[in-house]
Design an enzyme around this catalytic site. Structure first.
Site, mmCIF file in Angstrom:
data_model
loop_
_atom_site.group_PDB
_atom_site.id
_atom_site.type_symbol
_atom_site.label_atom_id
_atom_site.label_comp_id
_atom_site.label_asym_id
_atom_site.label_seq_id
_atom_site.Cartn_x
_atom_site.Cartn_y
_atom_site.Cartn_z
ATOM 1 C CG ASP A 1 -2.078 0.985 1.043
ATOM 2 O OD1 ASP A 1 -3.226 0.534 0.882
ATOM 3 O OD2 ASP A 1 -1.820 2.211 1.053
ATOM 4 C CB ILE A 2 0.765 4.229 -2.176
ATOM 5 C CG1 ILE A 2 1.820 5.129 -2.756
ATOM 6 C CG2 ILE A 2 -0.511 4.989 -1.860
ATOM 7 C CD1 ILE A 2 1.444 5.667 -4.133
ATOM 8 C CG ASN B 1 -12.190 -0.303 3.445
ATOM 9 O OD1 ASN B 1 -12.581 -0.608 4.575
ATOM 10 N ND2 ASN B 1 -10.988 0.180 3.214
ATOM 11 C CG HIS C 1 -8.634 -3.106 -2.714
ATOM 12 N ND1 HIS C 1 -9.546 -2.357 -3.430
ATOM 13 C CD2 HIS C 1 -8.430 -2.422 -1.553
ATOM 14 C CE1 HIS C 1 -9.867 -1.275 -2.747
ATOM 15 N NE2 HIS C 1 -9.209 -1.292 -1.580
ATOM 16 C CG HIS D 1 -6.958 -2.717 2.884
ATOM 17 N ND1 HIS D 1 -6.181 -1.589 2.725
ATOM 18 C CD2 HIS D 1 -8.126 -2.459 2.247
ATOM 19 C CE1 HIS D 1 -6.861 -0.689 2.017
ATOM 20 N NE2 HIS D 1 -8.048 -1.190 1.719
ATOM 21 C CB VAL E 1 -9.038 1.812 -5.309
ATOM 22 C CG1 VAL E 1 -8.696 1.252 -6.689
ATOM 23 C CG2 VAL E 1 -7.958 2.787 -4.858
HETATM 24 P P1 AMP Z 1 -9.821 1.493 -0.101
HETATM 25 O O1 AMP Z 1 -10.243 2.609 0.796
HETATM 26 O O2 AMP Z 1 -10.127 0.137 0.491
HETATM 27 O O3 AMP Z 1 -10.340 1.643 -1.514
HETATM 28 O O4 AMP Z 1 -8.261 1.568 -0.129
HETATM 29 C C1 AMP Z 1 -7.493 1.845 -1.255
HETATM 30 C C2 AMP Z 1 -6.054 1.730 -0.825
HETATM 31 O O5 AMP Z 1 -5.265 1.797 -1.985
HETATM 32 C C3 AMP Z 1 -5.573 2.828 0.121
HETATM 33 O O6 AMP Z 1 -5.056 2.224 1.305
HETATM 34 C C4 AMP Z 1 -4.497 3.541 -0.682
HETATM 35 O O7 AMP Z 1 -3.413 3.969 0.113
HETATM 36 C C5 AMP Z 1 -4.085 2.475 -1.668
HETATM 37 N N1 AMP Z 1 -3.549 2.971 -2.931
HETATM 38 C C6 AMP Z 1 -4.100 3.907 -3.742
HETATM 39 N N2 AMP Z 1 -3.339 4.084 -4.838
HETATM 40 C C7 AMP Z 1 -2.292 3.232 -4.706
HETATM 41 C C8 AMP Z 1 -1.150 2.949 -5.515
HETATM 42 N N3 AMP Z 1 -0.923 3.578 -6.676
HETATM 43 N N4 AMP Z 1 -0.264 2.013 -5.075
HETATM 44 C C9 AMP Z 1 -0.479 1.378 -3.892
HETATM 45 N N5 AMP Z 1 -1.534 1.603 -3.092
HETATM 46 C C10 AMP Z 1 -2.431 2.525 -3.493
#
Ligand code: AMP
Length: 114
Positions: free
Chosen positions: A30-31, A85, A98, A100, A94
């Site tokens: 995760d970024i 989520n 996915h 976490h 996103v």
């Molecule tokens: P969610 O709220 O479950 O949709 O979480 C999306 C997750 O994706 C968040 O924890 C972000 O930090 C992570 N994220 C968004 N863009 C990227 C990326 N380019 N590379 C890695 N993680 C990302």
């Protein structure tokens, strides 16, 4: 065709720190990590949400098994947390399914402040 960030990542259009790849899943860091280990299990095919796996429940099961394998490979033998989520109230940012995977310390009762 979807253009969400995770589709871009698995197509190689956007850089990521991948720790695992196969034909069905990528696992990336995760970024914006919320724990010492914070990985995202991402299907290569675009699924938006759990119900999209209705015809392919085995793939969803594989995602969970992969999360557990990743946890052990990253030293999370004392435990870990999986989070999915969903939707606005769930805090999904996103629009690509996915999971976490979080761990590496004793996690609090909640990760997100109300
Ligand atoms: P969610 O709220 O479950 O949709 O979480 C999306 C997750 O994706 C968040 O924890 C972000 O930090 C992570 N994220 C968004 N863009 C990227 C990326 N380019 N590379 C890695 N993680 C990302």
């Amino acid at each position: 065709m979807s253009t969400d960030v995770f589709c871009k990542i698995v197509k190689g259009e956007l850089k990521s720190e991948a720790v695992y790849k196969d034909d069905d899943f990528w696992v990336i860091k995760d970024i914006n990590p919320q724990a010492p280990v914070h990985l995202l299990i991402i299907p290569v095919r675009h699924f938006l949400k759990i119900e999209d796996f209705a015809g392919d429940g085995i793939l969803l099961g594989k995602a969970l098994l992969l999360a557990d394998k990743m946890a052990h490979e990253h030293g999370l033998d004392r435990g870990y947390r999986l989070i999915i989520n969903e939707g606005d109230h769930g805090g999904k940012l996103v629009p690509h399914f996915h999971i976490h995977l979080l761990g590496g310390k004793r996690l609090g009762p909640k990760l997100v402040k109300e």
